[in-house]
Design a protein around this motif. Structure first.
Motif, PDB file in Angstrom:
ATOM      1  N   MET A 143     -15.734  15.813  -0.772  1.00 16.87           N
ATOM      2  CA  MET A 143     -14.941  15.598  -1.981  1.00 16.87           C
ATOM      3  C   MET A 143     -14.366  14.195  -1.932  1.00 16.87           C
ATOM      4  N   ILE A 144     -14.639  13.413  -2.952  1.00 15.86           N
ATOM      5  CA  ILE A 144     -14.050  12.078  -3.015  1.00 15.86           C
ATOM      6  C   ILE A 144     -12.876  12.101  -3.991  1.00 15.86           C
ATOM      7  N   TYR A 145     -11.867  11.289  -3.717  1.00 13.62           N
ATOM      8  CA  TYR A 145     -10.718  11.191  -4.612  1.00 13.62           C
ATOM      9  C   TYR A 145     -10.101   9.801  -4.482  1.00 13.62           C
ATOM     10  N   TYR A 146      -9.373   9.429  -5.512  1.00 11.80           N
ATOM     11  CA  TYR A 146      -8.770   8.103  -5.557  1.00 11.80           C
ATOM     12  C   TYR A 146      -7.242   8.240  -5.610  1.00 11.80           C
ATOM     13  N   VAL A 147      -6.568   7.421  -4.831  1.00 10.74           N
ATOM     14  CA  VAL A 147      -5.106   7.338  -4.889  1.00 10.74           C
ATOM     15  C   VAL A 147      -4.751   5.907  -5.287  1.00 10.74           C
ATOM     16  N   GLU A 148      -4.036   5.778  -6.405  1.00 12.32           N
ATOM     17  CA  GLU A 148      -3.659   4.440  -6.863  1.00 12.32           C
ATOM     18  C   GLU A 148      -2.449   3.977  -6.057  1.00 12.32           C
ATOM     19  N   THR A 149      -2.623   2.921  -5.311  1.00 13.93           N
ATOM     20  CA  THR A 149      -1.539   2.419  -4.464  1.00 13.93           C
ATOM     21  C   THR A 149      -0.915   1.170  -5.079  1.00 13.93           C
TER      22      THR A 149
ATOM     23  N   LYS B  95      -2.580   8.747 -10.292  1.00 15.16           N
ATOM     24  CA  LYS B  95      -2.119   7.485 -10.885  1.00 15.16           C
ATOM     25  C   LYS B  95      -0.694   7.146 -10.457  1.00 15.16           C
ATOM     26  N   HIS B  96      -0.463   5.903 -10.099  1.00 20.45           N
ATOM     27  CA  HIS B  96       0.877   5.407  -9.741  1.00 20.45           C
ATOM     28  C   HIS B  96       1.685   5.173 -11.013  1.00 20.45           C
ATOM     29  N   ARG B  97       3.013   5.386 -10.923  1.00 15.67           N
ATOM     30  CA  ARG B  97       3.865   5.080 -12.072  1.00 15.67           C
ATOM     31  C   ARG B  97       3.836   3.584 -12.358  1.00 15.67           C
TER      32      ARG B  97
ATOM     33  N   VAL C  85       0.841  -1.203   0.000  1.00 17.10           N
ATOM     34  CA  VAL C  85       0.000   0.000   0.000  1.00 17.10           C
ATOM     35  C   VAL C  85       0.871   1.246   0.000  1.00 17.10           C
ATOM     36  N   GLU C  86       1.670   1.382  -1.036  1.00 16.81           N
ATOM     37  CA  GLU C  86       2.541   2.558  -1.156  1.00 16.81           C
ATOM     38  C   GLU C  86       2.104   3.443  -2.316  1.00 16.81           C
ATOM     39  N   ALA C  87       2.431   4.717  -2.190  1.00 13.00           N
ATOM     40  CA  ALA C  87       2.187   5.682  -3.266  1.00 13.00           C
ATOM     41  C   ALA C  87       3.474   6.480  -3.461  1.00 13.00           C
ATOM     42  N   LEU C  88       4.585   5.758  -3.603  1.00 10.66           N
ATOM     43  CA  LEU C  88       5.903   6.376  -3.607  1.00 10.66           C
ATOM     44  C   LEU C  88       6.188   7.183  -4.865  1.00 10.66           C
ATOM     45  N   ASN C  89       5.527   6.845  -5.967  1.00  8.62           N
ATOM     46  CA  ASN C  89       5.848   7.555  -7.209  1.00  8.62           C
ATOM     47  C   ASN C  89       4.582   7.726  -8.046  1.00  8.62           C
ATOM     48  N   MET C  90       3.908   8.856  -7.848  1.00 10.86           N
ATOM     49  CA  MET C  90       2.702   9.168  -8.616  1.00 10.86           C
ATOM     50  C   MET C  90       3.111   9.974  -9.844  1.00 10.86           C
ATOM     51  N   VAL C  91       2.384   9.795 -10.958  1.00 12.69           N
ATOM     52  CA  VAL C  91       2.826  10.417 -12.199  1.00 12.69           C
ATOM     53  C   VAL C  91       1.853  11.443 -12.764  1.00 12.69           C
ATOM     54  N   GLU C  92       0.592  11.320 -12.487  1.00  9.79           N
ATOM     55  CA  GLU C  92      -0.345  12.305 -13.018  1.00  9.79           C
ATOM     56  C   GLU C  92      -1.651  12.213 -12.232  1.00  9.79           C
ATOM     57  N   THR C  93      -2.393  13.303 -12.328  1.00  9.09           N
ATOM     58  CA  THR C  93      -3.724  13.332 -11.728  1.00  9.09           C
ATOM     59  C   THR C  93      -4.733  13.671 -12.811  1.00  9.09           C
TER      60      THR C  93
ATOM     61  N   SER D 177      -1.406  -2.663  -8.585  1.00  8.96           N
ATOM     62  CA  SER D 177      -1.703  -1.245  -8.346  1.00  8.96           C
ATOM     63  C   SER D 177      -3.219  -1.120  -8.351  1.00  8.96           C
ATOM     64  N   GLU D 178      -3.736  -0.565  -7.285  1.00  4.47           N
ATOM     65  CA  GLU D 178      -5.181  -0.559  -7.074  1.00  4.47           C
ATOM     66  C   GLU D 178      -5.602   0.796  -6.503  1.00  4.47           C
ATOM     67  N   PRO D 179      -6.635   1.427  -7.065  1.00  5.38           N
ATOM     68  CA  PRO D 179      -7.086   2.719  -6.518  1.00  5.38           C
ATOM     69  C   PRO D 179      -7.817   2.548  -5.193  1.00  5.38           C
ATOM     70  N   GLN D 180      -7.532   3.451  -4.275  1.00  8.92           N
ATOM     71  CA  GLN D 180      -8.218   3.469  -2.984  1.00  8.92           C
ATOM     72  C   GLN D 180      -9.061   4.738  -2.890  1.00  8.92           C
ATOM     73  N   LEU D 181     -10.291   4.566  -2.472  1.00  6.39           N
ATOM     74  CA  LEU D 181     -11.218   5.700  -2.368  1.00  6.39           C
ATOM     75  C   LEU D 181     -11.026   6.420  -1.028  1.00  6.39           C
ATOM     76  N   HIS D 182     -10.917   7.738  -1.115  1.00  7.15           N
ATOM     77  CA  HIS D 182     -10.830   8.558   0.091  1.00  7.15           C
ATOM     78  C   HIS D 182     -11.829   9.701  -0.039  1.00  7.15           C
ATOM     79  N   ALA D 183     -12.188  10.283   1.084  1.00  6.21           N
ATOM     80  CA  ALA D 183     -13.149  11.399   1.067  1.00  6.21           C
ATOM     81  C   ALA D 183     -12.734  12.453   2.083  1.00  6.21           C
ATOM     82  N   ARG D 184     -12.964  13.710   1.718  1.00  7.18           N
ATOM     83  CA  ARG D 184     -12.749  14.807   2.649  1.00  7.18           C
ATOM     84  C   ARG D 184     -14.088  15.499   2.841  1.00  7.18           C
TER      85      ARG D 184
END
Length: 315
Positions: free
Chosen positions: A176-182, A27-29, A13-21, A152-159
């Protein structure tokens, strides 16, 4: 002296290198990767961490270690902005007036900044001056034998924001919902450090610093690597996606001339590295090898390598 390190680390469950939004999706590299399945080669897309990302982290640690030792670091590098004297604007901050001779330009930059000495630079003006980095780092890629299990799998988060009719403006949403690909994988990467290149001109191959200064810079270069690996302070999104896992294996080789350990993406990388060093010994070349695994922690292996270099007079 040349130091080469092969590192295997587990990161869940890492997001060490994201490349674009794209919209609310980060999105994860990912990179295409050759693997063998049922005797046939196939290409799969796997999570990866770029060499640029790892190199940036190493240089940030190098800044801290250099400043702690009282060594010079330019203002840009102190801020973690590694422009590297790319033009007159940035070079003029540390060298004024700017010399016309490429050798004088390189010498002035090396004397002014440890990061540009160790990490290299490209001054893209007239005359252009290029200095290769004394350290090299590969991409971190999944270990071949288990690459098909890397995901690599997107995780749903909300603020959420508390809003009533008086505070709400326009169509602003209370949520606001957003996804982080881990990513999750067993990664391997290689790091090399040419200690003979520190403080030495890439143009004339002659030292541009005195011997004591060169030894201090070599020492902080090694300490920066130690800190980066020991603290796992590399990559992005550590504040909320600090990887679950750690270094599982590490091998360090020290040689008189350039030698790179076999890539840790292969399961037999330690055995192959040992066999390759045995061949070098048959030529009369001295070498040092230490392995961290079940019996030795990474810090112990790195410390042994640093002690060996100290005994050899590298710093």
């Amino acid at each position: 002296m040349f130091l080469s390190v092969g590192v295997r680390f587990e990161a869940n469950v890492e997001a060490l290198n994201m490349v674009e939004t794209a919209g609310n999706y980060g999105k994860h590299r990912r990179v295409p990767y050759l693997v063998e399945e049922d005797g046939k080669l196939k290409t799969v897309y796997v999570p990866a961490i770029s060499g640029e990302s790892l190199a940036h982290a190493y240089q940030e640690h190098l800044v801290r270690e250099a400043l702690s030792a009282g060594l010079p670091v330019c203002d840009d590098c102190q801020r973690g902005e590694f422009y590297k004297s790319m033009n007159k604007v940035h070079l003029g901050k540390k060298v004024n007036p700017i010399p016309d001779d490429p050798k004088a330009i390189e010498e002035a930059i090396v004397k002014a900044c440890v990061v540009e000495d160790v990490g290299g630079f490209l001054y893209a003006e007239k005359p252009p001056v290029r200095r290769s980095s004394a350290f090299q780092v590969s991409y971190a890629l999944p270990v071949k034998s288990v690459a098909l299990f890397a995901t690599s799998e997107p995780q749903l988060h909300a603020r959420h924001a508390q809003m009533d009719a008086s505070s709400k403006k326009g169509n602003a949403s209370e949520q606001m919902i957003y996804y982080v690909e881990t990513g999750t994988a067993l990664y391997g990467f290689t790091f090399n450090l040419d200690l003979d290149a520190v403080g030495v001109s890439a143009i004339t191959s002659k030292p541009v610093l005195d011997g004591d200064e060169i030894k201090k810079r070599r020492e902080v270069s090694l300490k920066a690597l130690f800190r980066m690996l020991s603290s796992s302070q590399f990559g992005a999104k550590l504040s909320r996606f600090f990887p679950v896992g750690g270094i599982t294996e590490l091998v360090v080789a020290v040689t008189d001339h350039p030698f790179v350990v076999t890539s840790p993406i292969y399961d037999d990388y330690i055995e192959k590295t040992k066999r390759r060093l045995e061949v070098l010994k048959s030529f009369g070349e001295e070498s040092f090898l230490v392995v961290a695994g079940e019996e030795k922690v990474p810090e112990e292996a790195l410390k042994e390598a640093i002690d060996y270099l100290n005994e050899k007079g590298a710093f």
